[in-house]
Design a protein around this motif. Structure first.
Motif, PDB file in Angstrom:
ATOM      1  N   GLY A  49      39.746  37.629  37.076  1.00 21.07           N
ATOM      2  CA  GLY A  49      41.065  37.131  36.709  1.00 21.07           C
ATOM      3  C   GLY A  49      42.129  38.195  36.571  1.00 21.07           C
ATOM      4  O   GLY A  49      43.177  38.102  37.174  1.00 21.07           O
ATOM      5  N   ALA A  50      41.869  39.208  35.745  1.00 23.54           N
ATOM      6  CA  ALA A  50      42.888  40.232  35.505  1.00 23.54           C
ATOM      7  C   ALA A  50      43.152  41.059  36.756  1.00 23.54           C
ATOM      8  O   ALA A  50      44.276  41.516  36.977  1.00 23.54           O
ATOM      9  N   PHE A  51      42.128  41.270  37.578  1.00 20.07           N
ATOM     10  CA  PHE A  51      42.270  41.964  38.855  1.00 20.07           C
ATOM     11  C   PHE A  51      42.100  40.915  39.957  1.00 20.07           C
ATOM     12  O   PHE A  51      41.288  40.010  39.833  1.00 20.07           O
ATOM     13  N   GLY A  52      42.822  41.084  41.041  1.00 18.02           N
ATOM     14  CA  GLY A  52      42.651  40.169  42.165  1.00 18.02           C
ATOM     15  C   GLY A  52      43.957  39.993  42.918  1.00 18.02           C
ATOM     16  O   GLY A  52      45.015  40.455  42.498  1.00 18.02           O
ATOM     17  N   VAL A  53      43.867  39.304  44.027  1.00 17.61           N
ATOM     18  CA  VAL A  53      45.032  39.042  44.868  1.00 17.61           C
ATOM     19  C   VAL A  53      45.896  37.978  44.203  1.00 17.61           C
ATOM     20  O   VAL A  53      45.399  36.943  43.767  1.00 17.61           O
ATOM     21  N   ASP A  54      47.179  38.246  44.123  1.00 21.71           N
ATOM     22  CA  ASP A  54      48.158  37.281  43.644  1.00 21.71           C
ATOM     23  C   ASP A  54      48.951  36.846  44.870  1.00 21.71           C
ATOM     24  O   ASP A  54      49.811  37.576  45.362  1.00 21.71           O
TER      25      ASP A  54
END
Length: 182
Positions: A49-54
């Motif tokens: 969640g905190a890291f990842g593609v937006d």
């Protein structure tokens, strides 16, 4: 674009076609570079969640990649939206638009391929993001720095605030440093 080690890459806008490669880059960067500052369970929790593609950044045209002959070796972006950090699966998202006269542009989702770390790619991506945000009327910036990224951001004029402990899984938090620059 050329950095101090003569690695030839180009900065370009990320596209939806890059999403799978971005997920791989982000996970590899978080695990290998972040592994110096975080425990594996913190990294794995953050990758949910905190890291990842937006994809909002991709849709807005404010997410960039360092492309080395078709291989993504870095990524980072800026946003005119309220969400400060997190990928598409991050629960706390706010797509509301910021007012550049009063709000800070958000510097978002910087990850570098470990094989190309400390070669100027993050610096080049950040310069591109700041320039584009300024062109849209923003005069200050904020970000949520990982412990791995704080040294770069401080070297480029960002001021740290008090560390926060962000929950990433049941009973597991990860440390972030909010940072600002005018």
């Amino acid at each position: 674009m050329q950095n101090q080690l003569d690695v030839q890459y180009r900065l370009r806008s990320a596209t939806h076609a890059d999403e799978a490669a971005l997920q791989i880059l982000i996970a590899r960067s978080a695990r290998e570079l972040g592994g110096r500052d975080y425990r594996p369970e913190q990294i794995e929790g953050a990758l949910r969640g905190a890291f990842g593609v937006d994809t909002q950044l991709i849709d807005d045209g404010t997410y960039f990649v360092a492309d080395l002959n078709g291989k993504l070796i870095g990524c980072g972006g800026w946003s005119r939206r309220r969400t400060l950090f997190g990928g598409d699966s991050h629960a706390a998202r706010d797509a509301g638009e910021l007012d550049p006269q009063v709000d800070a542009a958000k510097i978002r989702a910087f990850f570098i391929d470990p094989d190309y770390a400390r070669q100027g790619i993050g610096r080049a991506l950040l310069a591109r993001c700041e320039a584009e945000a300024c062109a849209h009327g923003f005069t200050h910036f904020e970000l949520m720095g990982t412990l791995s990224g704080v040294r770069l951001y401080q070297a480029l004029g960002y001021r740290p605030a008090a560390m926060i402990h962000y929950p990433v899984a049941s009973g597991i938090t990860i440390e972030f440093i909010p940072m600002t620059k005018s």
